[in-house]
Design an enzyme around this catalytic site. Structure first.
Site, PDB file in Angstrom:
ATOM      1  N   HIS A 185       0.742  -1.616  -0.207  1.00 33.67           N
ATOM      2  CA  HIS A 185       0.187   0.542   0.454  1.00 33.67           C
ATOM      3  C   HIS A 185       0.364   1.152  -0.122  1.00 33.67           C
ATOM      4  O   HIS A 185       0.655   2.493  -0.521  1.00 33.67           O
ATOM      5  CB  HIS A 185      -1.149  -0.366   1.187  1.00 33.67           C
ATOM      6  CG  HIS A 185      -2.404  -0.193   0.971  1.00 33.67           C
ATOM      7  ND1 HIS A 185      -3.101  -1.170   1.868  1.00 33.67           N
ATOM      8  CD2 HIS A 185      -3.114  -0.269   0.406  1.00 33.67           C
ATOM      9  CE1 HIS A 185      -4.722  -1.353   1.641  1.00 33.67           C
ATOM     10  NE2 HIS A 185      -4.435  -0.880   0.420  1.00 33.67           N
ATOM     11  N   GLU A 427      -4.526 -14.396 -18.648  1.00 35.43           N
ATOM     12  CA  GLU A 427      -3.617 -13.903 -16.935  1.00 35.43           C
ATOM     13  C   GLU A 427      -3.111 -15.961 -16.902  1.00 35.43           C
ATOM     14  O   GLU A 427      -2.514 -15.594 -16.299  1.00 35.43           O
ATOM     15  CB  GLU A 427      -4.620 -13.205 -16.479  1.00 35.43           C
ATOM     16  CG  GLU A 427      -5.156 -13.823 -15.539  1.00 35.43           C
ATOM     17  CD  GLU A 427      -5.919 -13.173 -14.884  1.00 35.43           C
ATOM     18  OE1 GLU A 427      -4.832 -11.914 -14.028  1.00 35.43           O
ATOM     19  OE2 GLU A 427      -7.468 -13.243 -14.943  1.00 35.43           O
ATOM     20  N   ASN A 450       0.152  -9.450 -15.455  1.00 37.11           N
ATOM     21  CA  ASN A 450       0.855  -9.393 -14.031  1.00 37.11           C
ATOM     22  C   ASN A 450       0.690 -10.792 -13.397  1.00 37.11           C
ATOM     23  O   ASN A 450       1.549 -11.433 -13.043  1.00 37.11           O
ATOM     24  CB  ASN A 450       0.380  -8.437 -13.002  1.00 37.11           C
ATOM     25  CG  ASN A 450      -0.050  -7.093 -13.607  1.00 37.11           C
ATOM     26  OD1 ASN A 450       0.994  -6.651 -14.529  1.00 37.11           O
ATOM     27  ND2 ASN A 450      -0.780  -6.228 -12.682  1.00 37.11           N
ATOM     28  N   ASP A 451      -0.321 -11.726 -13.584  1.00 34.56           N
ATOM     29  CA  ASP A 451      -0.346 -12.714 -13.493  1.00 34.56           C
ATOM     30  C   ASP A 451       0.198 -14.315 -14.284  1.00 34.56           C
ATOM     31  O   ASP A 451       0.516 -14.907 -13.886  1.00 34.56           O
ATOM     32  CB  ASP A 451      -1.839 -13.372 -13.466  1.00 34.56           C
ATOM     33  CG  ASP A 451      -2.319 -12.547 -11.412  1.00 34.56           C
ATOM     34  OD1 ASP A 451      -1.846 -13.566 -10.567  1.00 34.56           O
ATOM     35  OD2 ASP A 451      -3.729 -12.528 -11.621  1.00 34.56           O
ATOM     36  N   ARG A 461       4.121 -13.100  -7.072  1.00 29.35           N
ATOM     37  CA  ARG A 461       4.595 -11.534  -7.565  1.00 29.35           C
ATOM     38  C   ARG A 461       4.803 -10.489  -6.726  1.00 29.35           C
ATOM     39  O   ARG A 461       4.910  -9.009  -7.158  1.00 29.35           O
ATOM     40  CB  ARG A 461       2.855 -10.729  -8.735  1.00 29.35           C
ATOM     41  CG  ARG A 461       2.114 -11.206  -8.501  1.00 29.35           C
ATOM     42  CD  ARG A 461       0.821 -10.805  -9.063  1.00 29.35           C
ATOM     43  NE  ARG A 461       0.317  -9.867  -8.745  1.00 29.35           N
ATOM     44  CZ  ARG A 461      -0.916  -9.022  -9.682  1.00 29.35           C
ATOM     45  NH1 ARG A 461      -1.650 -10.598 -10.746  1.00 29.35           N
ATOM     46  NH2 ARG A 461      -0.726  -7.881  -9.741  1.00 29.35           N
ATOM     47  N   CYS A 498      -3.835  -5.582 -20.068  1.00 29.92           N
ATOM     48  CA  CYS A 498      -3.830  -4.731 -18.980  1.00 29.92           C
ATOM     49  C   CYS A 498      -3.413  -4.271 -17.192  1.00 29.92           C
ATOM     50  O   CYS A 498      -3.328  -3.483 -16.851  1.00 29.92           O
ATOM     51  CB  CYS A 498      -5.195  -4.225 -18.097  1.00 29.92           C
ATOM     52  SG  CYS A 498      -5.850  -6.141 -17.874  1.00 29.92           S
TER      53      CYS A 498
HETATM   54  C1  PEP Z   1      -2.800  -9.194 -13.935  1.00 31.08           C
HETATM   55  O1  PEP Z   1      -2.876  -9.949 -13.608  1.00 31.08           O
HETATM   56  O2  PEP Z   1      -2.198  -8.308 -15.047  1.00 31.08           O
HETATM   57  C2  PEP Z   1      -4.519  -8.019 -13.639  1.00 31.08           C
HETATM   58  C3  PEP Z   1      -4.189  -6.939 -14.542  1.00 31.08           C
HETATM   59  O3  PEP Z   1      -4.809  -8.504 -13.069  1.00 31.08           O
HETATM   60  P1  PEP Z   1      -4.551  -8.243 -11.137  1.00 31.08           P
HETATM   61  O4  PEP Z   1      -3.521  -7.102 -11.294  1.00 31.08           O
HETATM   62  O5  PEP Z   1      -6.188  -7.372 -10.864  1.00 31.08           O
HETATM   63  O6  PEP Z   1      -4.332  -9.614 -10.851  1.00 31.08           O
HETATM   64 MG    MG Z   2      -4.777 -11.102 -11.875  1.00 36.90          MG
END
Ligand code: PEP
Ligand code: MG
Length: 548
Positions: A185, A427, A450-451, A461, A498
């Site tokens: 955070h 993802e 990200n995932d 991550r 995204c």
């Molecule tokens: C991702 O996994 O790239 C994503 C955008 O979702 P989050 O970061 O909310 O898991």
């Molecule tokens: Mg994700």
């Protein structure tokens, strides 16, 4: 000159005198009054601290500082949590002072969170200690006041707390912390405020001494202690160049996103609330590429019902006035538990009941959201997206449920869209590998790098110990991204990105060449990305120019 390495929680350059963040002194262990008096004192301080946090949150929300307001709300929810107050009560009834009771209850709760298997829960331990520190300040009578420094400073500490960032005055130019990761955070807040921050410096923190001058170089993820004159001059030049670059970006506001050779792409924004949609519009976003709906469920013990959710989605749709808004259905579980949904303990929650799996396991919860989305569909250009998809069967099943809810409302005369496009997050490696088939049953893709990076490379991550192995640009991850984009292109459906890598300038050309139709970014990344794309060409000859 000495250099220590870390992880950039927020990029950029800062120069200042090192100062250590003072933590609240340990409270007196022995009770001065009777247990009842100490309990009264703790309760009065708890009420005062909660009221102060509410005022601060309202003020910051009104100024559009939503991330700060959200964190203050989380802290207030912690202070008003009955388990926390039971812990304080139990300690003071056994003879502890009010302050020792607060600290003991907070340490017990934080200890449980630190021992959790979830990176997100481990990070919440800092929030618990922070909320308790605020409460102790009210017990001491110093309340929520902050002091303004007299020189430019870089503050250092073992663990950076959200309140350190919230309370930072004008002269705080950077933060350095021994522990922590980018998703804490405190780092989210530092990025929102644009304060360069270096976390996870480990034992390097022991070499920091108050009073020494340092340069925080967020781009190279390091801190230079007692820099030589030449380094200081280089820093000043870089800082001046950064400021000039920021001013140059203003001319890209309100312009379409076009490469130098005429390829267009949309720049959308990732948001977590209606307030952030306002920021997105102000920052020049052409739509919302990811509304993380699970954020509506954070920081509260109850669940938002159909009306409340429908109002939140509709508010964003109305604000975006016909621009696309992609709402992702609940992605809770793993690193995103929410207080209102009790989850089974899992040894490996990232591979457990999260995202769409949890929605199928709790159809009541899922259907409330689908109905709310169907209601909101009348308010603008809504698209719905499913997280953590691994098969076409999941998409068909979710589509049937969404259609049932939409048709049910339409039959009751509730205004709803004729059709609600349903897309999937790419993802998981599984989704990328079957993307050809998925593209025939989904209306669009959005690549959640990200995932996808975490699952492809088997790298947590949120774990700073393996952060160096977490590389979206690595060939295994890029191969899956290319595959998914090609499947979408062949099927003629839009494909966005995204995840955080959408803002990575090193990948922009690759994404353009793959035919990605939209990049969804944080609000602050939109103008820099539009400017970058304007300087890129997809053909070979001009590529050199673009990469200079
Ligand atoms: C991702 O996994 O790239 C994503 C955008 O979702 P989050 O970061 O909310 O898991
Ligand atoms: Mg994700």
């Amino acid at each position: 000159m000495e250099m220590i390495k870390g992880i950039a929680g927020c990029g950029g350059y800062a120069c200042g005198v090192l100062r250590q963040i003072a933590r609240a002194p340990a409270a007196r262990p022995e009770a001065a009054g009777t247990p009842e008096m100490e309990w009264e004192k703790a309760e009065a301080a708890r009420r005062a601290a909660a009221a102060w946090m509410r005022d601060q949150s309202e003020q910051r929300r009104a100024q559009g500082r939503t991330e700060e307001a959200d964190i203050l709300d989380v802290h207030r929810a912690m202070l008003t949590d009955p388990d926390f107050s039971d812990g304080i009560r139990a300690a003071v009834m056994e003879g502890a002072s009010a302050g020792a009771g607060v600290r003991g209850a907070a340490e017990q709760l934080a200890g449980m969170l630190r021992g959790s298997g979830s990176a997100c829960l481990r990070e919440r331990a800092a929030d618990v200690m922070d909320a308790a520190a605020a409460l102790i300040r009210f017990l001491d009578g110093s309340g929520g006041q902050e002091r303004e420094a007299e020189e430019d400073q870089i503050l250092f500490c073992r663990e950076l707390l959200p309140s350190d960032v919230l309370g930072a005055g004008e002269r705080v130019k950077g933060f350095v912390a021994a522990e922590g990761s980018r998703t804490a955070h405190a780092c989210i807040l530092a990025r929102a405020r644009g304060i360069p921050t270096l976390v996870g410096v480990g034992e390097g923190a022991d070499r920091l001494a108050p009073g020494e001058t340092a340069i925080l170089d967020g781009e190279n993820q390091c801190l230079l202690i007692c820099p030589a004159q030449a380094a200081l001059e280089k820093f000043r030049a870089l800082a001046a160049r950064e400021e000039a670059a920021r001013l140059r970006l203003e001319r890209f506001r309100g312009r379409p996103t076009l490469s130098a050779d005429g390829h267009s792409l949309k720049l959308y924004c990732n948001i977590a609330s209606a307030a952030e949609a306002k920021l997105a519009l102000g920052a020049g976003a052409e739509g919302v590429g990811l509304f993380r709906s699970e954020f509506l469920f954070f920081g509260r013990a109850d669940l938002p019902g159909e009306e409340e959710q429908a109002a939140a989605y509709s508010a964003v749709l109305r604000l975006m006035a016909g621009r696309e808004v992609i709402v992702r259905t609940l992605d809770i579980g793993a690193d995103k538990p929410v207080p209102g949904v009790a989850l089974e303990r899992e040894d490996n929650p990232a591979l457990g009941c999260r995202g769409i799996r949890l929605c199928f396991a709790r159809p009541g919860l899922f259907r409330v959201q689908l109905r709310a989305l169907a209601r909101a569909s009348a308010a603008g250009n809504l698209k719905v997206m499913l997280p953590m998809v691994c098969s076409c069967e999941e998409v068909r099943r979710a589509r049937a449920m969404l259609e049932e809810e939409r048709a049910g409302l339409a039959a009751q005369g509730v205004p709803v869209a004729e059709r609600i496009p349903l897309g999937v997050m790419i993802e998981t490696p599984a989704a990328a590998l079957i993307s050809e088939e998925l593209a025939r049953c989904a209306d669009f893709f959005s690549i959640g790098t990200n995932d996808l990076t975490q699952y492809t490379l088997a790298v947590d991550r949120g774990n700073p110990a393996v952060a160096e192995l977490y590389r979206t640009a690595s060939e295994p991850v890029m191969a899956l991204i290319r595959r998914a984009a090609a499947s979408a292109l062949r099927a003629g459906i839009p494909v966005g990105v995204c995840g955080e890598s959408a803002a990575d300038p090193a990948l922009t050309l690759a994404y353009l060449r793959m035919g990605v139709t939209e990049l969804s970014l944080s609000a602050g990344d939109i103008l820099p990305m539009r400017c970058r794309i304007a300087g890129l060409r997809l053909d070979g000859a001009a590529e050199k120019e673009a990469e200079q």
